[in-house]
Design a protein around this motif. Structure first.
Motif, PDB file in Angstrom:
ATOM      1  N   ARG A 136      22.392 101.233 -72.911  1.00 51.85           N
ATOM      2  CA  ARG A 136      22.042 101.721 -71.496  1.00 51.85           C
ATOM      3  C   ARG A 136      22.905 102.911 -71.056  1.00 51.85           C
ATOM      4  O   ARG A 136      21.850 103.960 -70.748  1.00 51.85           O
ATOM      5  CB  ARG A 136      22.235 100.072 -71.006  1.00 51.85           C
TER       6      ARG A 136
ATOM      7  N   LYS B  78      20.355 106.025 -70.606  1.00 55.06           N
ATOM      8  CA  LYS B  78      19.376 106.042 -69.076  1.00 55.06           C
ATOM      9  C   LYS B  78      20.922 108.285 -69.089  1.00 55.06           C
ATOM     10  O   LYS B  78      19.996 108.894 -68.388  1.00 55.06           O
ATOM     11  CB  LYS B  78      20.906 105.524 -68.217  1.00 55.06           C
TER      12      LYS B  78
ATOM     13  N   ARG C 158      15.309 102.775 -64.691  1.00 52.11           N
ATOM     14  CA  ARG C 158      16.319 101.527 -65.253  1.00 52.11           C
ATOM     15  C   ARG C 158      15.806 100.179 -65.454  1.00 52.11           C
ATOM     16  O   ARG C 158      16.870  99.183 -66.004  1.00 52.11           O
ATOM     17  CB  ARG C 158      17.230 101.444 -63.972  1.00 52.11           C
TER      18      ARG C 158
ATOM     19  N   VAL D 185      15.066 102.399 -70.700  1.00 52.79           N
ATOM     20  CA  VAL D 185      16.238 101.541 -71.132  1.00 52.79           C
ATOM     21  C   VAL D 185      16.690  99.879 -70.670  1.00 52.79           C
ATOM     22  O   VAL D 185      16.637 100.150 -72.297  1.00 52.79           O
ATOM     23  CB  VAL D 185      17.402 101.768 -69.374  1.00 52.79           C
ATOM     24  N   PRO D 186      15.815  99.074 -70.664  1.00 54.09           N
ATOM     25  CA  PRO D 186      15.412  97.901 -70.876  1.00 54.09           C
ATOM     26  C   PRO D 186      15.356  97.718 -72.437  1.00 54.09           C
ATOM     27  O   PRO D 186      15.947  97.178 -73.197  1.00 54.09           O
ATOM     28  CB  PRO D 186      15.513  97.547 -69.412  1.00 54.09           C
TER      29      PRO D 186
ATOM     30  N   SER E 209      16.736 100.269 -75.479  1.00 60.88           N
ATOM     31  CA  SER E 209      18.178 100.045 -75.342  1.00 60.88           C
ATOM     32  C   SER E 209      18.637  99.290 -76.656  1.00 60.88           C
ATOM     33  O   SER E 209      19.351  98.914 -77.871  1.00 60.88           O
ATOM     34  CB  SER E 209      19.152  99.379 -74.932  1.00 60.88           C
TER      35      SER E 209
END
Length: 342
Positions: free
Chosen positions: A21, A25, A66, A70-71, A74
């Motif tokens: 993560r 980012k 965010r 990324v979620p 990842s």
């Protein structure tokens, strides 16, 4: 004292979603990597340069990173890193970068040799601080990217000079220029390819030179990367003595919906298999150390594409890594740029 700083892209601290993560980012927050609006004339005008403005508000881009990008990426990226992660040495990129650093230190016993990552740890900032704390007043920086791209070489120098913004006594700095057709690099790459093919035990029917891609719009805006890739390929095939029909130059690692430089590696491999080609080898001249994009993307994912289309054998040729000719090449590049310093 002279410090020699190898600058590599980076790797997460662990093959887990939690570690990916912050890594993703940081990587995707680089305006050189995600460039959604072209540089303006004012950007190149005299005076302090400004980063390119995004076509979406900063707050929206940060929110997308965010809460969406990324979620979702990842976990998928962590699974890929887990496939290549060594229990003792970690990621291949970290392992080979450490090896290159150690071997180059042997070539320059009177200098300080270290490495820093543009993304992740150990950072370029930490590496610069370490060099200065040990007495370095000159730094020869080596971006580990043979072909120039704003997404890699320029980003590497951005990170370096941002680190120096925090230093009161700034050292003298020299940066090794792109070496996409430098004889020492071409010779090292050719030796790696020749040695690997000689030890295969089977003969490839076709050879693919696969380079990391960039969006087409970056090239249209002036990024010279694609021309450097062509010059690398031409120099390599001339050095190897291969006829035109023996090889194909491609681009990999496409991300997003925008068109990237073509032809795409997977498309070419699929087409070769459907034409009846059963055995191929893939060389990776744009990467100076094995990493996720070489070991997993080509060695696993692209091999799967080739096999599903009817191919039988695909060999991902190792990168330069710690090959003696590559360490020779690195030494030569540093001695040339660091003339009078090392």
């Amino acid at each position: 004292m002279t410090g020699i700083l190898l600058i590599q892209l980076g790797t997460p601290d662990a093959p887990t979603a939690k570690a990916l993560r912050p890594y993703l980012k940081q990587f995707l927050s680089d305006p050189r990597v995600v460039e959604t609006k072209p540089f303006t004339r004012e950007y190149f005008a005299a005076g302090p340069p400004r980063p390119p403005r995004r076509s979406v508000p900063a707050w929206l881009w940060k929110a997308l990173l965010r809460f969406v990008i990324v979620p979702f990426r990842s976990s998928a990226s962590a699974a890929k890193y887990a496939r290549i992660w060594h229990p003792e040495t970690g990621s291949p990129l970290m392992h080979w970068t450490k090896r290159q650093t150690a071997l180059l230190q042997e070539r320059f016993p009177d200098a300080l040799v270290t490495f820093g990552m543009m993304v992740g740890n150990p950072s370029v900032e930490v590496a610069v601080r370490d060099l200065l704390n040990k007495g370095a007043d000159r730094i020869v920086a080596v971006p580990m990217f043979p072909q120039y791209s704003s997404t890699t070489t320029a980003s590497a120098t951005d990170v370096l000079f941002k680190a120096l913004l925090k230093v009161r006594v700034v050292p003298a700095v020299r940066v090794v220029p792109p070496y996409y057709d430098h004889p020492v690099y071409i010779d090292a790459m050719a030796k790696v390819i020749e040695g690997d093919l000689a030890a295969l035990g089977w003969e490839p029917e076709h050879f693919v030179f696969s380079f990391h891609g960039i969006p087409q719009k970056y090239a249209q805006r002036g990024d010279p990367y694609s021309s450097h890739v062509v010059r690398t390929t031409r120099a390599l095939v001339a050095r190897l003595g291969w006829p035109r029909g023996k090889w194909t130059m491609t681009y990999q690692s496409r991300f997003g919906k925008d068109p990237w430089l073509k032809p795409y590696t997977d498309d070419v491999l699929e087409a070769l298999a459907k034409k009846g080609v059963k055995r191929v080898a893939v060389g990776l001249p744009g990467f100076t150390a094995d990493c996720l994009e070489t070991v997993d993307e080509i060695g696993h994912e692209s091999a799967e594409v080739f096999h599903k289309a009817g191919g039988e054998k695909l060999r991902a040729v190792p990168c330069l890594n710690d090959h003696p000719r590559w360490i020779d090449a690195l030494e030569s590049l540093v001695r040339t740029e660091g003339h009078g310093w090392v």
